[in-house]
Write an enzyme that holds these catalytic residues in place. Structure first.
Site, mmCIF file in Angstrom:
data_model
loop_
_atom_site.group_PDB
_atom_site.id
_atom_site.type_symbol
_atom_site.label_atom_id
_atom_site.label_comp_id
_atom_site.label_asym_id
_atom_site.label_seq_id
_atom_site.Cartn_x
_atom_site.Cartn_y
_atom_site.Cartn_z
ATOM 1 N N SER A 1 38.414 37.302 36.897
ATOM 2 C CA SER A 1 37.495 36.254 37.312
ATOM 3 C C SER A 1 38.165 34.880 37.258
ATOM 4 O O SER A 1 39.043 34.593 38.058
ATOM 5 C CB SER A 1 36.215 36.313 36.482
ATOM 6 O OG SER A 1 35.221 35.465 36.997
ATOM 7 N N ASP B 1 32.268 28.504 40.296
ATOM 8 C CA ASP B 1 31.776 27.865 39.078
ATOM 9 C C ASP B 1 31.346 26.415 39.278
ATOM 10 O O ASP B 1 31.788 25.737 40.198
ATOM 11 C CB ASP B 1 32.854 27.918 37.991
ATOM 12 C CG ASP B 1 33.158 29.327 37.563
ATOM 13 O OD1 ASP B 1 32.245 30.172 37.581
ATOM 14 O OD2 ASP B 1 34.319 29.595 37.215
ATOM 15 N N HIS C 1 34.212 37.715 42.724
ATOM 16 C CA HIS C 1 32.779 38.041 42.827
ATOM 17 C C HIS C 1 32.247 37.889 44.246
ATOM 18 O O HIS C 1 31.043 37.805 44.453
ATOM 19 C CB HIS C 1 31.919 37.182 41.874
ATOM 20 C CG HIS C 1 32.453 37.076 40.494
ATOM 21 N ND1 HIS C 1 32.470 38.142 39.622
ATOM 22 C CD2 HIS C 1 33.000 36.034 39.824
ATOM 23 C CE1 HIS C 1 33.006 37.752 38.473
ATOM 24 N NE2 HIS C 1 33.343 36.480 38.583
#
Length: 192
Positions: free
Chosen positions: A123, A138, A160
């Site tokens: 990630s 983010d 993701h």
């Protein structure tokens, strides 16, 4: 330097599985038998002690020792002595800021690109392996001095990533639309 050895994982958990469970065989194959200890970088999460415990438990179950860089009195020296580096997920802005604050960008680059040690990211740890964190999902909860990252690969990654759901009634932007907007800017690298 030698060939770069990277294992870049989109996420550390999959629905119904435990921490790194979905890729543990890849980890064992990637690290092999030569690596005995992994240096873990938990800077992407606030509770670094808990994060290190989780990572240590998983890596020990796979037969590897794990040292967490946040427990070292000299993070630069910890990178210099590491056999392999694993940077975990969390907030990419927090992670990159901590890498800059601890003067680790060039040290990690040297160890991976020149010395050829294995680098694993999940990630946010995958995000910082790329050219920049411009394509992270983010929120900018802190501000690193630059969005330029480690540059271990010549492209960016969007961990993701989900393909748009054609049946969705959600009217917000999709990741695909956001990445297209990124590419409207000149000279942007590919995004995987």
């Amino acid at each position: 330097g030698g060939p770069r050895r990277l294992l870049l994982v989109s996420n550390s958990t999959l629905h119904g599985g435990g921490y790194l469970g979905h890729c543990q065989q890849h980890i064992k194959s990637f690290l092999g038998e030569k690596v005995k200890r992994v240096l873990f970088v938990p800077y992407a999460l606030h509770d670094r002690d808990a994060y290190a415990r989780t990572a240590r438990e998983k890596f020990e179950s796979l037969g590897y020792g794990l040292d967490s860089i946040h427990e070292s009195c000299d993070p630069v020296e910890a990178i210099r002595k590491s056999e392999a580096i694993f940077i975990g997920g969390g907030n990419t802005f927090r992670l990159l800021k901590a890498l800059y604050d601890n003067s680790l960008i060039e040290e990690i680059r040297k160890r991976v690109l020149e010395d050829g040690i294995p680098y694993m990211g999940s990630s946010a740890g995958t995000n910082v392996a790329t050219i920049s964190i411009n394509t992270t999902n983010d929120m900018p909860i802190v501000y690193p001095p630059s969005l330029q990252a480690l540059g271990l690969v010549p492209f960016n990654i969007n961990p993701h990533y989900l393909d748009p759901d054609v049946k969705s009634t959600h009217m917000g932007e999709t990741r695909e639309e956001r990445i297209r907007q990124y590419h409207e800017e000149p000279n942007t690298p590919p995004v995987l």
